[in-house]
Design an enzyme around this catalytic site. Structure first.
Site, PDB file in Angstrom:
ATOM      1  N   ASP A  58     -30.138 101.819  93.238  1.00 36.15           N
ATOM      2  CA  ASP A  58     -30.387 100.460  93.717  1.00 36.15           C
ATOM      3  C   ASP A  58     -29.635  99.491  92.808  1.00 36.15           C
ATOM      4  O   ASP A  58     -29.906  99.419  91.608  1.00 36.15           O
ATOM      5  CB  ASP A  58     -31.905 100.186  93.676  1.00 36.15           C
ATOM      6  N   ASP A 109     -26.613  97.678  99.230  1.00 42.91           N
ATOM      7  CA  ASP A 109     -26.771  97.867  97.778  1.00 42.91           C
ATOM      8  C   ASP A 109     -27.710  99.012  97.403  1.00 42.91           C
ATOM      9  O   ASP A 109     -28.202  99.078  96.284  1.00 42.91           O
ATOM     10  CB  ASP A 109     -27.243  96.562  97.128  1.00 42.91           C
ATOM     11  N   GLU A 110     -27.983  99.889  98.347  1.00 39.46           N
ATOM     12  CA  GLU A 110     -28.873 101.020  98.051  1.00 39.46           C
ATOM     13  C   GLU A 110     -28.285 102.315  98.620  1.00 39.46           C
ATOM     14  O   GLU A 110     -27.774 102.322  99.737  1.00 39.46           O
ATOM     15  CB  GLU A 110     -30.251 100.804  98.683  1.00 39.46           C
TER      16      GLU A 110
END
Lengths: 385, 95
Positions: A4, A100-101
Protein backbone atom coordinates in the site's frame (compact mmCIF):
# COMPACT_ATOMS: atom_id res chain seq x y z
CA UNK A 1 1.60 -9.79 0.51
CA UNK A 2 -0.16 -6.45 0.29
CA UNK A 3 1.68 -3.29 -0.81
CA UNK A 4 0.00 0.00 0.00
CA UNK A 5 1.63 3.23 -1.15
CA UNK A 6 1.61 5.91 1.57
CA UNK A 7 -0.48 9.00 0.68
CA UNK A 8 0.33 8.13 -2.92
CA UNK A 9 -0.83 11.16 -4.94
CA UNK A 10 0.43 13.64 -2.34
CA UNK A 11 3.79 11.84 -2.04
CA UNK A 12 4.26 11.91 -5.83
CA UNK A 13 3.56 15.67 -5.86
CA UNK A 14 6.01 16.14 -2.99
CA UNK A 15 8.65 14.34 -5.05
CA UNK A 16 7.88 16.42 -8.13
CA UNK A 17 8.10 19.69 -6.20
CA UNK A 18 10.62 19.54 -3.33
CA UNK A 19 9.13 22.76 -1.87
CA UNK A 20 6.05 20.73 -0.88
CA UNK A 21 7.97 18.19 1.21
CA UNK A 22 7.14 18.28 4.90
CA UNK A 23 4.13 20.55 4.28
CA UNK A 24 0.39 19.81 4.40
CA UNK A 25 -0.51 19.03 0.79
CA UNK A 26 -3.98 18.22 -0.46
CA UNK A 27 -4.80 16.88 -3.91
CA UNK A 28 -8.13 17.69 -5.52
CA UNK A 29 -9.85 18.48 -8.80
CA UNK A 30 -8.37 20.64 -11.52
CA UNK A 31 -11.06 23.26 -11.90
CA UNK A 32 -11.72 25.10 -8.66
CA UNK A 33 -9.94 24.49 -5.42
CA UNK A 34 -13.02 25.43 -3.37
CA UNK A 35 -15.42 23.18 -5.29
CA UNK A 36 -13.57 19.92 -5.26
CA UNK A 37 -13.18 16.74 -3.26
CA UNK A 38 -9.93 15.81 -1.56
CA UNK A 39 -8.68 12.67 -3.28
CA UNK A 40 -5.43 12.48 -1.29
CA UNK A 41 -3.74 14.29 1.55
CA UNK A 42 -0.15 14.13 2.76
CA UNK A 43 0.50 12.79 6.24
CA UNK A 44 1.23 16.35 7.39
CA UNK A 45 -2.29 17.33 6.24
CA UNK A 46 -3.86 14.20 7.74
CA UNK A 47 -2.26 15.09 11.08
CA UNK A 48 -4.20 18.38 10.93
CA UNK A 49 -7.51 16.54 10.56
CA UNK A 50 -7.92 16.44 6.79
CA UNK A 51 -9.39 13.23 5.47
CA UNK A 52 -9.76 11.76 1.99
CA UNK A 53 -13.09 12.46 0.25
CA UNK A 54 -13.62 15.62 2.31
CA UNK A 55 -14.93 18.69 0.41
CA UNK A 56 -11.98 20.97 -0.34
CA UNK A 57 -13.61 24.08 1.19
CA UNK A 58 -13.93 22.17 4.46
CA UNK A 59 -10.32 20.97 4.29
CA UNK A 60 -9.09 24.53 3.64
CA UNK A 61 -11.18 25.76 6.56
CA UNK A 62 -9.62 23.18 8.90
CA UNK A 63 -6.13 23.84 7.59
CA UNK A 64 -5.92 27.23 5.81
CA UNK A 65 -2.20 26.85 5.11
CA UNK A 66 -2.67 23.53 3.32
CA UNK A 67 -1.24 23.62 -0.20
CA UNK A 68 -3.80 22.63 -2.80
CA UNK A 69 -2.40 20.77 -5.81
CA UNK A 70 -4.67 19.82 -8.74
CA UNK A 71 -4.55 16.10 -9.45
CA UNK A 72 -2.49 14.99 -12.44
CA UNK A 73 -3.61 11.42 -12.97
CA UNK A 74 -1.17 10.62 -15.78
CA UNK A 75 1.71 11.08 -13.36
CA UNK A 76 0.14 8.76 -10.79
CA UNK A 77 -0.90 6.13 -13.33
CA UNK A 78 2.58 6.05 -14.90
CA UNK A 79 4.19 5.66 -11.46
CA UNK A 80 1.67 2.96 -10.55
CA UNK A 81 2.47 1.05 -13.78
CA UNK A 82 6.20 1.28 -13.06
CA UNK A 83 5.71 0.02 -9.50
CA UNK A 84 3.66 -2.85 -10.92
CA UNK A 85 6.61 -3.75 -13.19
CA UNK A 86 9.04 -3.59 -10.25
CA UNK A 87 6.78 -5.97 -8.29
CA UNK A 88 6.63 -8.35 -11.25
CA UNK A 89 10.41 -8.68 -10.98
CA UNK A 90 9.91 -9.99 -7.46
CA UNK A 91 6.91 -12.21 -8.05
CA UNK A 92 4.97 -13.29 -11.16
CA UNK A 93 1.61 -13.29 -9.37
CA UNK A 94 0.87 -9.58 -8.93
CA UNK A 95 -2.56 -8.02 -8.94
CA UNK A 96 -3.25 -4.31 -9.09
CA UNK A 97 -6.01 -3.77 -6.55
CA UNK A 98 -6.15 -0.02 -7.09
CA UNK A 99 -3.82 2.67 -8.39
CA UNK A 100 -1.80 2.55 -5.15
CA UNK A 101 -2.41 -0.96 -3.83
CA UNK A 102 -1.06 -4.29 -5.01
CA UNK A 103 -1.41 -7.91 -3.95
CA UNK A 104 1.38 -10.44 -4.43
CA UNK A 105 1.00 -14.18 -4.05
CA UNK A 106 4.49 -14.87 -2.71
CA UNK A 107 4.11 -18.63 -2.22
CA UNK A 108 7.10 -20.14 -3.96
CA UNK A 109 9.03 -16.86 -4.40
CA UNK A 110 10.59 -16.71 -0.98
CA UNK A 111 13.50 -18.98 -1.94
CA UNK A 112 14.67 -16.25 -4.32
CA UNK A 113 14.61 -13.31 -1.93
CA UNK A 114 14.83 -14.90 1.52
CA UNK A 115 11.97 -14.66 3.99
CA UNK A 116 8.78 -12.68 3.43
CA UNK A 117 10.27 -9.96 5.63
CA UNK A 118 13.43 -9.77 3.48
CA UNK A 119 11.32 -9.65 0.33
CA UNK A 120 9.12 -6.91 1.76
CA UNK A 121 12.14 -4.85 2.77
CA UNK A 122 13.72 -5.33 -0.67
CA UNK A 123 10.51 -4.12 -2.37
CA UNK A 124 10.32 -1.08 -0.09
CA UNK A 125 13.97 -0.26 -0.79
CA UNK A 126 13.55 -0.58 -4.55
CA UNK A 127 10.48 1.67 -4.66
CA UNK A 128 12.17 4.24 -2.41
CA UNK A 129 15.31 4.23 -4.58
CA UNK A 130 13.41 4.57 -7.86
CA UNK A 131 10.71 7.08 -6.93
CA UNK A 132 11.56 8.35 -3.44
CA UNK A 133 8.16 7.06 -2.30
CA UNK A 134 7.39 5.05 0.82
CA UNK A 135 4.98 2.16 1.08
CA UNK A 136 3.61 -0.14 3.75
CA UNK A 137 3.91 -3.90 3.35
CA UNK A 138 1.61 -6.39 5.04
CA UNK A 139 2.22 -10.13 4.85
CA UNK A 140 -0.41 -12.56 6.13
CA UNK A 141 -2.03 -15.87 5.12
CA UNK A 142 -4.91 -14.25 3.17
CA UNK A 143 -5.49 -11.11 1.12
CA UNK A 144 -7.84 -9.46 3.55
CA UNK A 145 -5.55 -10.05 6.52
CA UNK A 146 -2.49 -8.88 4.56
CA UNK A 147 -4.37 -5.66 3.75
CA UNK A 148 -5.34 -5.35 7.40
CA UNK A 149 -1.72 -5.88 8.51
CA UNK A 150 -0.59 -3.09 6.17
CA UNK A 151 -3.39 -0.80 7.33
CA UNK A 152 -2.36 -1.21 10.96
CA UNK A 153 1.30 -0.40 10.26
CA UNK A 154 1.03 2.74 8.09
CA UNK A 155 3.00 4.77 7.15
CA UNK A 156 6.29 3.27 5.91
CA UNK A 157 5.81 0.08 7.94
CA UNK A 158 6.13 -3.62 7.40
CA UNK A 159 4.27 -6.40 9.20
CA UNK A 160 4.58 -10.16 8.78
CA UNK A 161 1.83 -12.03 10.60
CA UNK A 162 1.44 -15.80 10.93
CA UNK A 163 -2.02 -17.39 10.98
CA UNK A 164 -1.84 -17.72 14.76
CA UNK A 165 -0.91 -14.05 15.18
CA UNK A 166 -3.70 -12.99 12.84
CA UNK A 167 -6.30 -15.00 14.78
CA UNK A 168 -5.12 -13.48 18.06
CA UNK A 169 -5.22 -9.98 16.56
CA UNK A 170 -8.70 -10.47 15.11
CA UNK A 171 -10.25 -11.60 18.41
CA UNK A 172 -10.43 -8.07 19.77
CA UNK A 173 -10.26 -6.10 16.53
CA UNK A 174 -13.33 -3.90 15.84
CA UNK A 175 -15.31 -5.42 12.99
CA UNK A 176 -15.21 -2.18 10.91
CA UNK A 177 -11.43 -2.49 10.51
CA UNK A 178 -11.96 -5.34 8.05
CA UNK A 179 -11.85 -4.33 4.40
CA UNK A 180 -15.39 -4.41 3.03
CA UNK A 181 -17.17 -3.27 6.19
CA UNK A 182 -18.24 0.34 5.82
CA UNK A 183 -20.33 2.56 8.14
CA UNK A 184 -23.70 1.02 7.16
CA UNK A 185 -22.56 -2.59 7.48
CA UNK A 186 -20.89 -1.68 10.77
CA UNK A 187 -24.21 -0.34 12.08
CA UNK A 188 -25.99 -3.54 11.07
CA UNK A 189 -23.34 -5.67 12.76
CA UNK A 190 -23.54 -3.55 15.93
CA UNK A 191 -27.34 -3.92 15.92
CA UNK A 192 -26.83 -7.71 15.96
CA UNK A 193 -24.33 -7.43 18.83
CA UNK A 194 -21.29 -8.09 16.64
CA UNK A 195 -18.64 -5.57 17.66
CA UNK A 196 -15.38 -7.42 17.09
CA UNK A 197 -14.10 -9.95 14.59
CA UNK A 198 -14.15 -12.42 17.47
CA UNK A 199 -17.93 -11.86 17.79
CA UNK A 200 -18.32 -12.34 14.03
CA UNK A 201 -16.52 -15.69 14.13
CA UNK A 202 -18.94 -16.89 16.85
CA UNK A 203 -22.02 -15.88 14.84
CA UNK A 204 -23.90 -18.86 13.30
CA UNK A 205 -23.46 -19.27 9.53
CA UNK A 206 -27.20 -19.68 8.87
CA UNK A 207 -28.08 -16.37 10.53
CA UNK A 208 -25.15 -14.62 8.88
CA UNK A 209 -26.30 -15.78 5.45
CA UNK A 210 -29.87 -14.76 6.20
CA UNK A 211 -28.82 -11.26 7.30
CA UNK A 212 -26.02 -10.46 4.86
CA UNK A 213 -26.11 -13.13 2.14
CA UNK A 214 -22.86 -14.65 0.91
CA UNK A 215 -21.01 -11.46 1.87
CA UNK A 216 -21.59 -12.40 5.52
CA UNK A 217 -20.06 -15.84 4.99
CA UNK A 218 -17.19 -14.31 3.09
CA UNK A 219 -16.44 -11.86 5.92
CA UNK A 220 -16.57 -14.64 8.50
CA UNK A 221 -14.25 -16.80 6.41
CA UNK A 222 -11.90 -13.82 6.11
CA UNK A 223 -11.87 -13.47 9.92
CA UNK A 224 -11.06 -17.18 10.23
CA UNK A 225 -8.26 -16.78 7.64
CA UNK A 226 -9.95 -19.40 5.47
CA UNK A 227 -9.89 -19.87 1.74
CA UNK A 228 -12.83 -18.01 0.22
CA UNK A 229 -12.64 -19.51 -3.26
CA UNK A 230 -15.44 -22.05 -2.62
CA UNK A 231 -17.92 -19.35 -1.59
CA UNK A 232 -20.18 -18.70 -4.62
CA UNK A 233 -19.67 -14.91 -4.52
CA UNK A 234 -16.02 -15.47 -5.36
CA UNK A 235 -16.39 -18.81 -7.15
CA UNK A 236 -14.13 -17.87 -10.07
CA UNK A 237 -11.84 -15.69 -8.00
CA UNK A 238 -13.49 -12.34 -8.76
CA UNK A 239 -16.69 -10.74 -7.53
CA UNK A 240 -19.31 -10.30 -10.24
CA UNK A 241 -20.27 -6.64 -10.72
CA UNK A 242 -23.95 -5.84 -10.29
CA UNK A 243 -23.71 -2.65 -12.29
CA UNK A 244 -21.20 -0.54 -14.19
CA UNK A 245 -21.48 3.22 -13.97
CA UNK A 246 -19.75 6.56 -14.24
CA UNK A 247 -20.63 9.99 -12.92
CA UNK A 248 -19.21 13.45 -13.40
CA UNK A 249 -19.38 16.76 -11.59
CA UNK A 250 -19.39 19.59 -14.15
CA UNK A 251 -17.40 22.79 -13.69
CA UNK A 252 -20.59 24.81 -13.34
CA UNK A 253 -24.34 24.35 -13.22
CA UNK A 254 -25.46 24.02 -16.81
CA UNK A 255 -28.82 24.49 -18.48
CA UNK A 256 -27.42 23.97 -21.97
CA UNK A 257 -29.30 20.85 -23.03
CA UNK A 258 -26.88 20.03 -25.88
CA UNK A 259 -23.92 20.20 -23.51
CA UNK A 260 -25.74 18.01 -20.95
CA UNK A 261 -26.67 15.48 -23.65
CA UNK A 262 -23.05 15.38 -24.82
CA UNK A 263 -22.00 14.54 -21.28
CA UNK A 264 -24.57 11.75 -21.16
CA UNK A 265 -23.12 10.43 -24.40
CA UNK A 266 -19.59 10.62 -23.01
CA UNK A 267 -20.55 8.80 -19.80
CA UNK A 268 -22.46 6.21 -21.86
CA UNK A 269 -19.33 5.56 -23.95
CA UNK A 270 -17.24 5.22 -20.78
CA UNK A 271 -19.72 2.75 -19.31
CA UNK A 272 -19.88 0.82 -22.60
CA UNK A 273 -16.09 0.55 -22.78
CA UNK A 274 -15.95 -0.93 -19.30
CA UNK A 275 -18.77 -3.33 -20.10
CA UNK A 276 -16.96 -4.55 -23.22
CA UNK A 277 -13.69 -4.92 -21.33
CA UNK A 278 -15.47 -7.14 -18.81
CA UNK A 279 -17.35 -8.96 -21.61
CA UNK A 280 -20.70 -7.94 -20.16
CA UNK A 281 -23.89 -6.34 -21.45
CA UNK A 282 -26.86 -4.94 -19.56
CA UNK A 283 -30.57 -4.33 -19.96
CA UNK A 284 -31.29 -1.70 -17.29
CA UNK A 285 -30.09 1.88 -17.74
CA UNK A 286 -30.07 4.25 -14.77
CA UNK A 287 -29.43 7.97 -14.96
CA UNK A 288 -28.91 10.50 -12.22
CA UNK A 289 -28.86 14.30 -12.35
CA UNK A 290 -28.40 16.87 -9.59
CA UNK A 291 -27.95 20.63 -9.61
CA UNK A 292 -25.51 20.49 -6.70
CA UNK A 293 -27.77 22.42 -4.32
CA UNK A 294 -30.93 20.39 -3.81
CA UNK A 295 -31.37 16.65 -4.07
CA UNK A 296 -31.02 14.95 -7.43
CA UNK A 297 -33.40 13.07 -9.70
CA UNK A 298 -32.85 9.53 -10.82
CA UNK A 299 -34.74 7.18 -13.10
CA UNK A 300 -34.14 3.69 -14.41
CA UNK A 301 -35.68 1.68 -17.21
CA UNK A 302 -35.26 -1.92 -18.24
CA UNK A 303 -35.12 -2.70 -21.95
CA UNK A 304 -35.66 -6.02 -23.70
CA UNK A 305 -32.35 -6.12 -25.53
CA UNK A 306 -29.10 -6.09 -23.54
CA UNK A 307 -26.34 -3.85 -24.91
CA UNK A 308 -22.72 -2.78 -24.55
CA UNK A 309 -22.88 -0.16 -27.29
CA UNK A 310 -22.23 3.38 -26.02
CA UNK A 311 -24.49 5.02 -28.59
CA UNK A 312 -27.34 2.65 -27.73
CA UNK A 313 -26.91 3.35 -24.00
CA UNK A 314 -26.97 7.08 -24.82
CA UNK A 315 -30.20 6.68 -26.82
CA UNK A 316 -31.73 4.86 -23.87
CA UNK A 317 -30.60 7.70 -21.58
CA UNK A 318 -32.43 10.17 -23.84
CA UNK A 319 -35.53 8.00 -23.65
CA UNK A 320 -35.34 8.10 -19.85
CA UNK A 321 -34.73 11.90 -19.81
CA UNK A 322 -38.00 12.28 -21.74
CA UNK A 323 -39.93 10.78 -18.83
CA UNK A 324 -38.21 13.02 -16.25
CA UNK A 325 -40.64 15.20 -14.28
CA UNK A 326 -38.69 18.42 -15.05
CA UNK A 327 -38.52 19.31 -18.73
CA UNK A 328 -35.54 21.69 -18.48
CA UNK A 329 -32.56 20.03 -16.84
CA UNK A 330 -30.38 22.07 -14.49
CA UNK A 331 -27.27 19.98 -14.04
CA UNK A 332 -24.08 20.05 -12.01
CA UNK A 333 -23.70 16.32 -11.36
CA UNK A 334 -24.77 13.57 -13.73
CA UNK A 335 -24.31 9.85 -13.87
CA UNK A 336 -25.09 6.85 -16.06
CA UNK A 337 -25.11 3.26 -14.94
CA UNK A 338 -26.05 -0.06 -16.54
CA UNK A 339 -27.27 -3.01 -14.48
CA UNK A 340 -29.08 -6.30 -15.00
CA UNK A 341 -25.83 -7.61 -16.44
CA UNK A 342 -25.19 -10.79 -18.35
CA UNK A 343 -22.29 -12.23 -20.36
CA UNK A 344 -21.88 -10.58 -23.75
CA UNK A 345 -22.29 -13.40 -26.24
CA UNK A 346 -24.85 -12.06 -28.70
CA UNK A 347 -24.86 -13.29 -32.29
CA UNK A 348 -26.14 -10.70 -34.77
CA UNK A 349 -28.24 -11.64 -37.76
CA UNK A 350 -28.90 -8.37 -39.53
CA UNK A 351 -26.36 -6.48 -41.65
CA UNK A 352 -26.88 -3.23 -39.74
CA UNK A 353 -26.08 -4.88 -36.40
CA UNK A 354 -23.12 -6.80 -37.80
CA UNK A 355 -21.65 -3.58 -39.23
CA UNK A 356 -22.16 -1.75 -35.95
CA UNK A 357 -20.47 -4.59 -34.06
CA UNK A 358 -17.50 -4.50 -36.45
CA UNK A 359 -17.21 -0.73 -35.97
CA UNK A 360 -17.18 -1.09 -32.17
CA UNK A 361 -14.56 -3.82 -32.36
CA UNK A 362 -12.37 -1.72 -34.67
CA UNK A 363 -12.60 1.31 -32.37
CA UNK A 364 -11.71 -0.86 -29.38
CA UNK A 365 -8.79 -2.34 -31.30
CA UNK A 366 -7.37 1.11 -32.16
CA UNK A 367 -7.91 2.45 -28.65
CA UNK A 368 -6.32 -0.61 -27.05
CA UNK A 369 -3.28 -0.21 -29.28
CA UNK A 370 -2.78 3.56 -29.19
CA UNK A 371 -4.34 4.54 -25.89
CA UNK A 372 -7.86 5.23 -24.70
CA UNK A 373 -9.90 7.82 -26.62
CA UNK A 374 -7.57 7.89 -29.62
CA UNK A 375 -10.77 7.45 -31.63
CA UNK A 376 -14.02 8.77 -30.21
CA UNK A 377 -17.31 10.16 -31.55
CA UNK A 378 -16.82 13.69 -32.89
CA UNK A 379 -19.85 14.98 -31.02
CA UNK A 380 -18.02 14.36 -27.74
CA UNK A 381 -15.62 17.25 -28.35
CA UNK A 382 -18.06 19.66 -26.77
CA UNK A 383 -17.99 17.76 -23.49
CA UNK A 384 -14.32 16.95 -23.67
CA UNK A 385 -12.95 20.47 -23.88
CA UNK B 1 -8.89 -6.03 -11.27
CA UNK B 2 -8.29 -2.30 -11.25
CA UNK B 3 -8.03 -0.67 -14.65
CA UNK B 4 -6.14 2.57 -15.18
CA UNK B 5 -8.12 3.23 -18.32
CA UNK B 6 -11.48 3.70 -16.70
CA UNK B 7 -11.11 7.41 -15.96
CA UNK B 8 -11.93 10.03 -18.53
CA UNK B 9 -10.08 12.87 -16.81
CA UNK B 10 -6.84 10.97 -17.31
CA UNK B 11 -7.13 11.75 -20.99
CA UNK B 12 -8.20 15.36 -20.78
CA UNK B 13 -5.17 17.54 -21.44
CA UNK B 14 -4.86 20.71 -19.40
CA UNK B 15 -5.04 23.42 -22.05
CA UNK B 16 -5.09 26.41 -19.77
CA UNK B 17 -2.01 28.02 -21.36
CA UNK B 18 0.11 27.89 -24.46
CA UNK B 19 3.18 25.75 -23.89
CA UNK B 20 6.40 27.45 -24.96
CA UNK B 21 8.92 25.70 -27.17
CA UNK B 22 12.31 25.50 -25.45
CA UNK B 23 15.81 24.39 -26.38
CA UNK B 24 17.26 21.72 -24.13
CA UNK B 25 20.78 20.38 -23.65
CA UNK B 26 20.72 16.67 -22.80
CA UNK B 27 23.05 13.81 -22.02
CA UNK B 28 22.16 10.31 -23.22
CA UNK B 29 23.42 7.83 -20.65
CA UNK B 30 22.50 4.14 -20.19
CA UNK B 31 19.36 4.39 -22.35
CA UNK B 32 18.22 7.42 -20.39
CA UNK B 33 17.74 11.04 -21.42
CA UNK B 34 19.17 13.42 -18.85
CA UNK B 35 18.36 17.11 -19.49
CA UNK B 36 21.12 19.37 -18.17
CA UNK B 37 20.00 22.87 -19.17
CA UNK B 38 17.34 24.65 -21.20
CA UNK B 39 16.85 27.99 -22.90
CA UNK B 40 13.49 29.67 -22.41
CA UNK B 41 12.77 33.19 -23.70
CA UNK B 42 16.47 33.74 -24.48
CA UNK B 43 17.51 32.92 -20.94
CA UNK B 44 19.55 29.86 -19.99
CA UNK B 45 18.49 27.73 -17.04
CA UNK B 46 20.95 25.19 -15.66
CA UNK B 47 19.14 22.16 -14.28
CA UNK B 48 20.18 21.42 -10.72
CA UNK B 49 18.08 18.32 -10.10
CA UNK B 50 15.62 16.12 -11.96
CA UNK B 51 13.02 15.56 -9.28
CA UNK B 52 10.66 13.29 -11.21
CA UNK B 53 10.11 11.66 -14.57
CA UNK B 54 6.95 10.28 -16.11
CA UNK B 55 5.43 9.48 -19.49
CA UNK B 56 2.10 10.28 -21.02
CA UNK B 57 0.69 8.51 -24.04
CA UNK B 58 -1.50 10.65 -26.28
CA UNK B 59 -2.72 8.51 -29.13
CA UNK B 60 0.23 7.39 -31.26
CA UNK B 61 2.89 9.46 -29.51
CA UNK B 62 4.48 9.61 -26.10
CA UNK B 63 5.42 12.68 -24.10
CA UNK B 64 8.41 12.30 -21.76
CA UNK B 65 7.95 14.65 -18.82
CA UNK B 66 10.73 15.84 -16.54
CA UNK B 67 10.26 17.85 -13.42
CA UNK B 68 13.47 19.84 -12.95
CA UNK B 69 14.73 22.50 -10.56
CA UNK B 70 16.63 25.71 -11.13
CA UNK B 71 17.26 28.11 -8.23
CA UNK B 72 14.61 26.24 -6.20
CA UNK B 73 11.95 26.86 -8.83
CA UNK B 74 10.37 23.76 -10.37
CA UNK B 75 9.89 23.54 -14.14
CA UNK B 76 7.99 20.82 -15.95
CA UNK B 77 9.43 20.20 -19.39
CA UNK B 78 8.57 17.50 -21.89
CA UNK B 79 9.87 15.87 -25.04
CA UNK B 80 7.50 14.86 -27.85
CA UNK B 81 8.83 11.51 -29.12
CA UNK B 82 7.71 12.00 -32.75
CA UNK B 83 8.39 15.72 -33.31
CA UNK B 84 11.49 15.56 -31.07
CA UNK B 85 10.43 18.93 -29.76
CA UNK B 86 10.84 20.15 -26.17
CA UNK B 87 8.21 22.31 -24.49
CA UNK B 88 7.80 23.93 -21.11
CA UNK B 89 4.56 22.76 -19.56
CA UNK B 90 4.54 24.48 -16.20
CA UNK B 91 6.53 26.61 -13.80
CA UNK B 92 6.07 26.30 -10.04
CA UNK B 93 7.82 29.16 -8.27
CA UNK B 94 9.26 28.19 -4.90
CA UNK B 95 6.74 29.38 -2.34
Amino acid sequence: MHIDMDAFFASVEQQVNPALRGKPVIIGGRNNKYRSIICAASYEAKARGIENAMPSWKALKICPDAIFVPADTTKYVYTSDQIFQILQNFCPQVEKFSVDEFFLDIDGCQGLFGSALDMGLAIKKKIKQRFGLTCTVGVAPSRITAKLAAKLHKPDGIAVLSKKEVLTLLTTLPVEKICGIGPRLKERFHYLGVYTCGDLVQYPNSLLKKQFGVVGLWLKAACLVEDISDIPFFADGKPKPKSVGHSQTLRYVSTDQDFIHDWFYLLSEMVAQRLRRQKLQGRTVYIYVADGFKGGHSKRKTFIEPTYDGYEIYQRCLEIIDIFPCKELLVRVLGVSVSNLEPANAIYLFDKDIKRERLIQSIDHINNKHGEWTVYPASLRCARY
Amino acid sequence: MFSNDSRWDRHTPDQSREEDVIEVGVIFRKNKIIPTCFVWRHEKYVIEEITYYWQERRGGYILHFFSVTHHSNVYQIYLHNIHMCWRLKDVCPNS
